[in-house]
Design an enzyme around this catalytic site. Structure first.
Site, PDB file in Angstrom:
ATOM      1  N   PRO A  93       0.822  -1.217   0.000  1.00  0.00           N
ATOM      2  CA  PRO A  93       0.000   0.000   0.000  1.00  0.00           C
ATOM      3  C   PRO A  93       0.860   1.272   0.000  1.00  0.00           C
ATOM      4  CG  PRO A  93      -0.184  -1.171   2.102  1.00  0.00           C
ATOM      5  CD  PRO A  93       0.603  -2.037   1.177  1.00  0.00           C
ATOM      6  N   GLU A 120       1.382  -7.782   9.020  1.00  0.00           N
ATOM      7  CA  GLU A 120       1.445  -6.312   9.069  1.00  0.00           C
ATOM      8  C   GLU A 120       2.402  -5.750   8.024  1.00  0.00           C
ATOM      9  OE1 GLU A 120      -0.715  -4.646  11.091  1.00  0.00           O
ATOM     10  OE2 GLU A 120      -1.401  -6.694  11.456  1.00  0.00           O
ATOM     11  N   ARG A 158      -2.967  -8.322 -20.726  1.00  0.00           N
ATOM     12  CA  ARG A 158      -3.813  -7.968 -21.872  1.00  0.00           C
ATOM     13  C   ARG A 158      -3.103  -7.054 -22.849  1.00  0.00           C
ATOM     14  NH1 ARG A 158      -6.955  -3.962 -21.602  1.00  0.00           N
ATOM     15  NH2 ARG A 158      -8.822  -4.975 -22.367  1.00  0.00           N
ATOM     16  N   ASP A 173     -10.223   0.310 -25.841  1.00  0.00           N
ATOM     17  CA  ASP A 173     -10.623   0.307 -24.444  1.00  0.00           C
ATOM     18  C   ASP A 173     -10.242   1.607 -23.741  1.00  0.00           C
ATOM     19  OD1 ASP A 173     -11.962  -2.012 -24.226  1.00  0.00           O
ATOM     20  OD2 ASP A 173     -10.231  -3.203 -23.644  1.00  0.00           O
TER      21      ASP A 173
HETATM   22  C1  4GT Z   1      -2.933  -3.022   0.109  1.00  0.00           C
HETATM   23  C2  4GT Z   1      -2.224  -3.150  -1.059  1.00  0.00           C
HETATM   24  C3  4GT Z   1      -1.255  -4.161  -1.113  1.00  0.00           C
HETATM   25  C4  4GT Z   1      -1.744  -4.752   1.079  1.00  0.00           C
HETATM   26  C5  4GT Z   1      -2.508  -2.245  -2.213  1.00  0.00           C
HETATM   27  C6  4GT Z   1       1.753  -6.263   3.331  1.00  0.00           C
HETATM   28  C7  4GT Z   1       0.884  -6.970   4.297  1.00  0.00           C
HETATM   29  C8  4GT Z   1       0.904  -5.623   2.305  1.00  0.00           C
HETATM   30  C9  4GT Z   1      -0.484  -7.034   3.675  1.00  0.00           C
HETATM   31  C10 4GT Z   1      -0.412  -6.373   2.355  1.00  0.00           C
HETATM   32  N1  4GT Z   1      -2.702  -3.817   1.149  1.00  0.00           N
HETATM   33  N2  4GT Z   1      -1.028  -4.946  -0.042  1.00  0.00           N
HETATM   34  N3  4GT Z   1      -0.508  -4.378  -2.222  1.00  0.00           N
HETATM   35  N4  4GT Z   1      -3.321  -1.216  -2.003  1.00  0.00           N
HETATM   36  N5  4GT Z   1      -1.518  -5.502   2.175  1.00  0.00           N
HETATM   37  O1  4GT Z   1      -1.964  -2.437  -3.275  1.00  0.00           O
END
Ligand code: 4GT
Length: 231
Positions: A93, A120, A158, A173
């Site tokens: 994330p 985590e 794709r 697209d």
């Molecule tokens: C969100 C995304 C992702 C997670 C995203 C490490 C532990 C990351 C859980 C994982 N959350 N990964 N790639 N928004 N969580 O891309």
């Protein structure tokens, strides 16, 4: 020459992938040898007798952290399986937000190594040692990187020549045209359903007029979406 695209997915849950990969379009690409997807279980690189891959965070706090050793050794072993080192992508994330321009760049690679996290997140030293490109599929938290990895594979595949079958449908697209416009409204049979009809112009057979109408629709939709979105 046929250009094969290879994905190596590093995950604690390889069993999440075959269902998705068996889907018709991808299955055809894999069966036809255009695409190769190899799944690797990070747990196989754990060396204690409990096969542990996670541990409590130094300094305290909730949850568990993915350990540096199994992840780094898994990446190194998978890398060494092929002459092409490949680009290492960490799904996270905290990464750069995936968009079509990132997808287009990734589609030019011959080998992508996708690293999926759990718990985590990753021990920071994994990043220090491997310098992955970090990619996020959006500003939300998932339980693991696997779904994000499937999103990357889907969007990249794709664009690989021959995967879609009908190459034209790609060009038209959303986002793939020169102007990066959203796709306009589309209709198929029947001409009327519960009082809702198909715009007359689409039934007219006047192709220049149809093209103009579609382009206008795309502009309008893109404009509306841009106004809705916070920047
Ligand atoms: C969100 C995304 C992702 C997670 C995203 C490490 C532990 C990351 C859980 C994982 N959350 N990964 N790639 N928004 N969580 O891309």
């Amino acid at each position: 020459m046929l250009q094969v695209m290879r994905f190596d997915v590093l995950t604690l849950f390889p069993e999440m992938f075959p269902g998705y990969l068996g889907q018709s379009l991808l299955k055809r690409a894999i069966d036809g040898g255009l695409v190769e997807v190899r799944l690797h279980n990070i747990r196989d690189w754990s060396d204690d007798r409990h096969k542990s891959v996670d541990d409590r965070p130094y300094g305290g706090g909730p949850g568990m952290v993915l350990m540096v050793k199994p992840v780094v050794e898994c990446v190194e072993a998978v890398r060494a399986q092929d002459a092409e080192a490949g680009r290492l992508i960490m799904l996270s994330p905290q990464g750069r937000r995936l968009d079509q321009s990132v997808v287009e760049r990734l589609a030019t690679e011959r080998r992508l190594i996708l690293l999926c996290g759990r718990y985590e997140g990753f021990d920071e030293r994994i990043k220090q040692l491997l310098s992955p490109e970090e990619i996020s599929i959006g500003d939300f938290v998932l339980n693991g990187g696997e779904v994000a990895a499937m999103v990357v594979i889907d969007a990249v595949l794709r664009l690989v020549p021959g995967v879609l079958g009908d190459e034209r449908s790609n060009k038209q697209d959303s986002f793939s045209g020169d102007e990066r416009l959203l796709e306009g409204a589309q209709y198929t049979r029947p001409r009327e359903f519960r009082g809702l009809t198909v715009p007359e112009v689409l039934l007219s057979g006047n192709h220049p007029e149809i093209a103009r109408w579609r382009h206008e629709q795309s502009l309008r939709r893109t404009q509306q979406r841009t106004e809705e979105r916070p920047t």
